[in-house]
Design a protein around this motif. Sequence first.
Motif, PDB file in Angstrom:
ATOM      1  N   MET A 162      -8.076  20.039 -22.059  1.00 34.18           N
ATOM      2  CA  MET A 162      -9.383  19.646 -22.574  1.00 34.18           C
ATOM      3  C   MET A 162     -10.164  18.891 -21.507  1.00 34.18           C
ATOM      4  N   VAL A 163     -11.414  19.313 -21.309  1.00 37.43           N
ATOM      5  CA  VAL A 163     -12.331  18.535 -20.477  1.00 37.43           C
ATOM      6  C   VAL A 163     -12.821  17.388 -21.343  1.00 37.43           C
ATOM      7  N   LYS A 164     -12.567  16.172 -20.890  1.00 36.17           N
ATOM      8  CA  LYS A 164     -12.898  14.984 -21.673  1.00 36.17           C
ATOM      9  C   LYS A 164     -14.415  14.706 -21.622  1.00 36.17           C
ATOM     10  N   PRO A 165     -14.894  13.789 -22.477  1.00 35.51           N
ATOM     11  CA  PRO A 165     -16.347  13.548 -22.533  1.00 35.51           C
ATOM     12  C   PRO A 165     -16.984  13.234 -21.184  1.00 35.51           C
ATOM     13  N   ASP A 166     -16.278  12.527 -20.314  1.00 39.39           N
ATOM     14  CA  ASP A 166     -16.874  12.228 -18.995  1.00 39.39           C
ATOM     15  C   ASP A 166     -17.055  13.500 -18.175  1.00 39.39           C
ATOM     16  N   GLY A 167     -16.098  14.417 -18.268  1.00 35.78           N
ATOM     17  CA  GLY A 167     -16.193  15.681 -17.533  1.00 35.78           C
ATOM     18  C   GLY A 167     -17.325  16.555 -18.044  1.00 35.78           C
ATOM     19  N   VAL A 168     -17.503  16.571 -19.381  1.00 36.39           N
ATOM     20  CA  VAL A 168     -18.615  17.327 -19.975  1.00 36.39           C
ATOM     21  C   VAL A 168     -19.938  16.720 -19.522  1.00 36.39           C
ATOM     22  N   ARG A 206     -11.431   7.136 -17.674  1.00 38.56           N
ATOM     23  CA  ARG A 206     -12.291   8.323 -17.602  1.00 38.56           C
ATOM     24  C   ARG A 206     -11.734   9.243 -16.535  1.00 38.56           C
ATOM     25  N   ASN A 207     -10.693   9.988 -16.934  1.00 36.51           N
ATOM     26  CA  ASN A 207     -10.005  10.793 -15.921  1.00 36.51           C
ATOM     27  C   ASN A 207     -10.235  12.295 -16.098  1.00 36.51           C
ATOM     28  N   VAL A 208     -11.404  12.639 -16.664  1.00 36.84           N
ATOM     29  CA  VAL A 208     -11.983  13.997 -16.615  1.00 36.84           C
ATOM     30  C   VAL A 208     -11.315  15.054 -17.487  1.00 36.84           C
ATOM     31  N   ILE A 209      -9.975  15.067 -17.507  1.00 35.27           N
ATOM     32  CA  ILE A 209      -9.271  16.193 -18.116  1.00 35.27           C
ATOM     33  C   ILE A 209      -7.957  15.749 -18.756  1.00 35.27           C
ATOM     34  N   HIS A 210      -7.572  16.470 -19.792  1.00 37.67           N
ATOM     35  CA  HIS A 210      -6.261  16.301 -20.417  1.00 37.67           C
ATOM     36  C   HIS A 210      -5.498  17.619 -20.330  1.00 37.67           C
ATOM     37  N   PHE A 261     -13.278   6.330 -26.463  1.00 39.59           N
ATOM     38  CA  PHE A 261     -13.765   7.182 -25.377  1.00 39.59           C
ATOM     39  C   PHE A 261     -13.701   8.665 -25.742  1.00 39.59           C
ATOM     40  N   ILE A 262     -12.587   9.114 -26.283  1.00 39.51           N
ATOM     41  CA  ILE A 262     -12.414  10.556 -26.511  1.00 39.51           C
ATOM     42  C   ILE A 262     -13.316  11.049 -27.646  1.00 39.51           C
ATOM     43  N   VAL A 316     -16.152  17.407 -26.192  1.00 41.50           N
ATOM     44  CA  VAL A 316     -15.098  17.823 -25.254  1.00 41.50           C
ATOM     45  C   VAL A 316     -15.072  19.348 -25.237  1.00 41.50           C
ATOM     46  N   PHE A 317     -14.486  19.917 -24.187  1.00 43.29           N
ATOM     47  CA  PHE A 317     -14.263  21.362 -24.169  1.00 43.29           C
ATOM     48  C   PHE A 317     -12.755  21.597 -24.210  1.00 43.29           C
ATOM     49  N   ALA A 318     -12.280  22.026 -25.394  1.00 43.81           N
ATOM     50  CA  ALA A 318     -10.845  22.239 -25.617  1.00 43.81           C
ATOM     51  C   ALA A 318     -10.493  23.688 -25.306  1.00 43.81           C
ATOM     52  N   MET A 319      -9.342  23.883 -24.660  1.00 47.64           N
ATOM     53  CA  MET A 319      -8.944  25.226 -24.228  1.00 47.64           C
ATOM     54  C   MET A 319      -7.453  25.434 -24.395  1.00 47.64           C
ATOM     55  N   VAL A 320      -7.074  26.704 -24.486  1.00 48.27           N
ATOM     56  CA  VAL A 320      -5.671  27.083 -24.379  1.00 48.27           C
ATOM     57  C   VAL A 320      -5.553  28.072 -23.224  1.00 48.27           C
TER      58      VAL A 320
END
Length: 145
Positions: A8-14, A112-116, A65-66, A71-75
């Motif tokens: 998932m791209v976290k809110p800061d990354g979006v 705020r580390n951009v991605i999970h 934060f989350i 967010v952009f969630a992906m598989v």
Amino acid sequence: EHERTFVMVKPDGVQRGLVGDIVARFEERGLKLVGGKFMRIDRDLAEEHYGEHEDKPFFDDLVSFITSGPVFAMVWEGQDAVAQVRTMMGETDPAESAPGTIRGDFGLDLGRNVIHGSDTEEGSAEREIDLFFAADELLDYERVD
Ligand code: CMP
């Protein structure tokens, strides 16, 4: 092992416009996108997703934060997909992440580390995929390289 992982791209990354770059990195690496959803995480989902951090001092900040923006969630699917994504993300702390990794290229802040990406613990990826996606939202097709 051929497997799936949750990313998932976290809110800061979006907010910083990094979705396209991050998707491109996984595509170019050869992983296959099988699910994607632009969404806002509510408090319940956040608390469940981060359940293992419930007792940590940073838990409230993490949930705030989350849930603070989309967010952009992906598989993503592929050979050793869980570990491949972890390697490409870098360390949890962007300041300790090597250039060339997603966090090493785009972040400096531990929160705020951009991605999970799912961790390598048995069952983590499946748990997170099920939490965010219904079975019919995951699409199968042939990737051509
Ligand atoms: P992630 O590994 O995706 O999921 C848990 C998150 O908690 C982690 O990313 C960090 O963003 C955050 N986190 C971990 N340790 C700390 C910390 N000491 N202070 C604030 N946030 C943290």
